[in-house]
Design a protein around this motif. Sequence first.
Motif, PDB file in Angstrom:
ATOM      1  N   ASN A 139      61.843  83.948  32.589  1.00  0.00           N
ATOM      2  CA  ASN A 139      61.402  82.556  32.634  1.00  0.00           C
ATOM      3  C   ASN A 139      62.527  81.578  32.926  1.00  0.00           C
ATOM      4  O   ASN A 139      62.303  80.386  33.070  1.00  0.00           O
ATOM      5  N   LEU A 180      67.745  71.242  30.094  1.00  0.00           N
ATOM      6  CA  LEU A 180      66.359  70.805  29.960  1.00  0.00           C
ATOM      7  C   LEU A 180      66.087  70.302  28.541  1.00  0.00           C
ATOM      8  O   LEU A 180      65.519  69.230  28.337  1.00  0.00           O
ATOM      9  N   LEU A 197      67.710  66.982  27.990  1.00  0.00           N
ATOM     10  CA  LEU A 197      66.942  65.939  28.653  1.00  0.00           C
ATOM     11  C   LEU A 197      65.752  65.520  27.789  1.00  0.00           C
ATOM     12  O   LEU A 197      65.454  64.331  27.629  1.00  0.00           O
ATOM     13  N   LYS A 198      65.084  66.505  27.240  1.00  0.00           N
ATOM     14  CA  LYS A 198      63.921  66.199  26.416  1.00  0.00           C
ATOM     15  C   LYS A 198      64.327  65.360  25.216  1.00  0.00           C
ATOM     16  O   LYS A 198      63.672  64.390  24.865  1.00  0.00           O
ATOM     17  N   ASP A 246      65.371  72.838  39.731  1.00  0.00           N
ATOM     18  CA  ASP A 246      64.616  72.433  40.914  1.00  0.00           C
ATOM     19  C   ASP A 246      64.228  70.958  40.879  1.00  0.00           C
ATOM     20  O   ASP A 246      63.970  70.354  41.883  1.00  0.00           O
ATOM     21  N   PHE A 247      64.220  70.401  39.693  1.00  0.00           N
ATOM     22  CA  PHE A 247      63.785  69.008  39.610  1.00  0.00           C
ATOM     23  C   PHE A 247      64.932  68.045  39.332  1.00  0.00           C
ATOM     24  O   PHE A 247      64.709  66.890  39.009  1.00  0.00           O
ATOM     25  N   GLU A 290      66.705  66.384  41.053  1.00  0.00           N
ATOM     26  CA  GLU A 290      66.696  65.149  41.834  1.00  0.00           C
ATOM     27  C   GLU A 290      65.664  64.145  41.345  1.00  0.00           C
ATOM     28  O   GLU A 290      65.683  62.983  41.725  1.00  0.00           O
ATOM     29  N   PHE A 291      64.734  64.613  40.519  1.00  0.00           N
ATOM     30  CA  PHE A 291      63.670  63.714  40.078  1.00  0.00           C
ATOM     31  C   PHE A 291      63.941  63.091  38.738  1.00  0.00           C
ATOM     32  O   PHE A 291      63.202  62.251  38.270  1.00  0.00           O
ATOM     33  N   ASN A 316      65.682  60.723  36.219  1.00  0.00           N
ATOM     34  CA  ASN A 316      66.129  59.368  36.441  1.00  0.00           C
ATOM     35  C   ASN A 316      67.289  59.067  35.498  1.00  0.00           C
ATOM     36  O   ASN A 316      67.088  59.018  34.290  1.00  0.00           O
TER      37      ASN A 316
END
Lengths: 341, 341
Positions: free
Chosen positions: B72, B252, B255-256, B278-279, B281-282, B284
């Motif tokens: 995963n 991750l 970030l959360k 993968d994200f 770039e999204f 902020n």
Amino acid sequence: MRKPTINDVANLAKVSTATVSRVINKQDGIKTQTKERVQKAIEQLSYIPNALARSMVRKQTNTIGVIIPDINNPFFPLLISGIEQQARKKSYFTILCNSNESPEIESELIQVLLERSVDGLIITTADEYGHQLQPVIERKIPVVAVDRQIKNFEVDTVLVGNVDGAYQATRHLILQGHTKIAIIRGPQKTTPGYERFAGFQRALEEYKIDLDEGYIIEGDFKEQSGYEGTKRLYSLKEPPTAIFTSNNLMTLGCLKALTEIGWILGEQVGLIGFDDLDFAEFVNPPLTVVSRPMRQLGEAAFDLLYAQMTSEGDWTKRHYVLSPEIKIRQSCFLKSPNQQK
Amino acid sequence: MRKPTINDVANLAKVSTATVSRVINKQDGIKTQTKERVQKAIEQLSYIPNALARSMVRKQTNTIGVIIPDINNPFFPLLISGIEQQARKKSYFTILCNSNESPEIESELIQVLLERSVDGLIITTADEYGHQLQPVIERKIPVVAVDRQIKNFEVDTVLVGNVDGAYQATRHLILQGHTKIAIIRGPQKTTPGYERFAGFQRALEEYKIDLDEGYIIEGDFKEQSGYEGTKRLYSLKEPPTAIFTSNNLMTLGCLKALTEIGWILGEQVGLIGFDDLDFAEFVNPPLTVVSRPMRQLGEAAFDLLYAQMTSEGDWTKRHYVLSPEIKIRQSCFLKSPNQQK
DNA sequence: GTGAAAGCGCTAACAT
DNA sequence: ATGTTAGCGCTTTCAC
């Protein structure tokens, strides 16, 4: 220097190979004493039984094949985990193969798995007609189809409610006040592609919303197509105010395009995606999605396969449909004044 | 109703099994006519050769085992793709196993792979001491370690420069004006955990920045630990102005936590993660990361294994180190006035 | 309680 | 150019 065999063990323990075999397979009816002698010999030689030889005579490998179309799609690792977890419980071993969405590779993989005498097969096919499965069906190898149906053969199947999920997603968009709704759909020859589009249509019809032909974008479930589709949508004289993307990869592509062209999510355009993404909460604004119970899908698939493998005589084919759930976050509200709320 | 065997084919084609075998294995020295007769028989019976039987006599399976610790983790699918792609070219078949970061499961898997007589093994171990590999080494089965080294045995290894990557990441933070820099590190008994911390330290030393003990958070490379670590950091009397997370999952989690506690990324705190997402770039603002060439890692691993499998006699162990690359986006700039730029 | 022996389906000498 | 045959390492009757 040669790999030790059951013979070496038998010689060292001064028993016959039959006895060693009995010990290895934990059959009883062996004197504790000899059993221990055998175990010591096994230990000493660090003997490991040869599964190939065993499978040849037993005519079963305790191995199942799993074919998935794209290991880089975050959907599948979860599915795999579910399958493996159940398989492990029944001490089945899993061979995982990746067809890369290619029917040709899928055929090859099936051939190879058959050559290796798998006891069963779980497959998310790259071609739903399923001609590739011919040899599997012929040999009466247990199969279960996951996530995508097989049209040419009647096989056990585990799916999630695609129509339902897409319907809910679209209705959610509509209830937010959207009327200019676009879809980036998957290939219509695949069940998910087709059904999700059907659910989309059903919601529109139900709420009497016209579907502009230009709002239908043909994707292929890959990132690039979501990306390009979004750009195409943006270039329309009258771009939609909301987009429904039919899978996670295309949602990702859509997001990239949005960022790139400056089409502001949650202000100028709403978005709901089919399938959750691990980072959906970090997108700004957080992404609303249709979420599927992927792990359970895998568990159900193995359970079904197992039931089939262990059943005697005729087996009545079954279809399971699990329910998706819509996770409402914030990407579907529009802040512009002409939208309600 | 029974699976057709080479005997059935031989009978039907009125030849010996040896001839059939020759046809199957594309050996020449067979009259075109008989060859065709055999092929027709194969066709008619839809005969599929039994790889188990073949492997038994050939003493090789053309199969390699791949053990990874966490399917995963988005890192691994890429690695796997790289391995499979190369394996396919040499017509090797890959059996993929997931140890779930458990040394016990890993041991079991090794046992099973050995029972199934794999020709080679590629492994990212859950326990770098590598006692589990004992039986593999003993049998002289070719092995290559990927991403994590094996301490107890000298085996071929393919890694990315952890120290280097972490050093670059930390230096980047420093050059942005940060001095209160925290690290959420991985288990120090794993190579990546240890080395990334070393690179971090080296950068701090080089720039004469003190390392506050409280700024070192012990993670386990899983999301939850990144999440909790970040909260712990935030609760400090003097929280850091920048965080270096040692892998993607912990990034991750971080970030959360940031989102949850309202610690504003790019304003109140800078962040750089090891491994791309993968994200990225999204987020902020978009996340700056250390990116590893994962696919190449897999390719190199198989190539090395293949060289080993096909080499005669002694094999000199090799170590490859690929270079990471730092992808500068925007999560490390701080907008507050007391930071330069 | 344990052993002898017949395969499982195939390949690879060795014959012919 | 093709056939015969001896295994590969194991399990499983069937004897003892």
